[in-house]
Design a protein around this motif. Sequence first.
Motif, short mmCIF file in Angstrom:
data_model
loop_
_atom_site.label_atom_id
_atom_site.label_comp_id
_atom_site.label_asym_id
_atom_site.label_seq_id
_atom_site.Cartn_x
_atom_site.Cartn_y
_atom_site.Cartn_z
N HIS A 303 0.82 -1.22 0.00
CA HIS A 303 0.00 0.00 0.00
C HIS A 303 0.85 1.27 0.00
N ASN A 307 2.85 10.27 -1.37
CA ASN A 307 1.99 11.23 -0.69
C ASN A 307 2.38 12.63 -1.18
N LYS A 309 0.93 15.55 -0.75
CA LYS A 309 0.78 16.64 0.23
C LYS A 309 1.95 16.69 1.21
N LYS A 310 2.41 15.52 1.66
CA LYS A 310 3.52 15.48 2.62
C LYS A 310 4.88 15.39 1.95
N SER A 314 4.28 7.03 1.80
CA SER A 314 3.52 6.61 2.98
C SER A 314 2.45 5.61 2.57
N ASN A 315 1.72 5.10 3.54
CA ASN A 315 0.62 4.17 3.28
C ASN A 315 -0.57 4.97 2.77
N VAL A 316 -0.79 4.96 1.47
CA VAL A 316 -1.84 5.80 0.87
C VAL A 316 -3.23 5.25 1.16
N TYR A 317 -3.32 3.97 1.47
CA TYR A 317 -4.63 3.39 1.80
C TYR A 317 -5.14 3.96 3.12
N GLU A 318 -4.23 4.13 4.09
CA GLU A 318 -4.61 4.74 5.36
C GLU A 318 -4.90 6.23 5.18
N GLU A 319 -4.28 6.85 4.19
CA GLU A 319 -4.51 8.27 3.90
C GLU A 319 -5.78 8.49 3.09
N ARG A 320 -6.50 7.42 2.76
CA ARG A 320 -7.74 7.49 1.98
C ARG A 320 -7.51 8.01 0.56
N VAL A 321 -6.35 7.67 -0.01
CA VAL A 321 -6.07 8.02 -1.41
C VAL A 321 -6.36 6.78 -2.25
#
Length: 352
Positions: A303, A307, A309-310, A314-321
């Motif tokens: 996943h 990212n 924005k940052k 990162s884990n984009v699934y947790e970021e809701r991407v």
Amino acid sequence: VLKVIDPKTATSVDLNDIRLVKKLGGTTDDTELVDGLVLTQRVSKVAGGPRRVENAKVGLIQFCLSAPKTDMESNIQVRDYSAMDRLLREERTILAKMVKQIAKTGCNVLLVQKSILRDATTDLSLDFCAKAKILVVRDVERDDIEFISKILGVEAAASLDQFSAEKLAPVGLVFEENLGGESSVVRFTGLSPSAGGCVSVLVRASNVLLLDETERSIHDALCVVRSLVKKKALIPGGSAPEMEISQKLAQWARTLGGVNAVCIEQYAEALELVPYTLAENAGLQPVEIVTKLRAAHAQGDKHAGINVKKGCVSNVYEERVVQPLLVSTSSIKMATETVRMILKIDDIVITR
């Protein structure tokens, strides 16, 4: 989109049922979904007709409310005042009969299609319509006829003989809304439930460039939702699926040998162009970001994605991407088919 389809049974979305109406003025935050129909044309005020009609009966005509004209090769010569008076009186009689026949059907809101051959309406016909308490909206574009007919449930009449009460559409309220300054729109609310499932989106912006960009952004968003309706599945975004496929193909290529292994390795490298391009467009260091992303997927973090924005991995699934599955599968299939088509070319013949 949910207003024009049944999500339980729909397999696609006709974006023609969602009309984006652009109107200059205001800000992008003023963009709204309209429960009804919005027209950018103005209500005719030449003869002081009504500008607000409740419990309207809407008619749509594709013929002109003006006196008939001669053919291109014909001429009429008026030699005295009596002949001119007779000509004007006859024209007045023709227009009066046309408006009287329209009013007889119960029509109190009339939409007139734009004409390029002659005037769609005249001041005299608008005066008769005002006296009959008929609200007139002129210059309706030919391309909008089908959408208006579907959303209102009205049937367009190509001639006066075809115009009847059965072709009218009931609408709760028709009024002209002032948007500030000289800008205004005509709103149709309280539409019949039996009418076709269509919606209008009023797009606002402070200048033409921003207005066009807002329209494109909304259209892109609608296309994404349409992809989700066609195939109801979501996957992580941020180039995570492309990098995961690239890693799996690279591992598979190591177990093979010969030409097949080379082809699979090149295919895997080609997929890494997607995260490289995404990082480059986001203003990041593409080589550094792609290297970190490759290492994350090699360690089993499927996943992991970019990212934006940052500015990191990162884990984009947790970021809701997330993105529709159909977007990725379609792009990979089309790219593969294009390469196969190019490889089938044996020779190029240059002609002059």
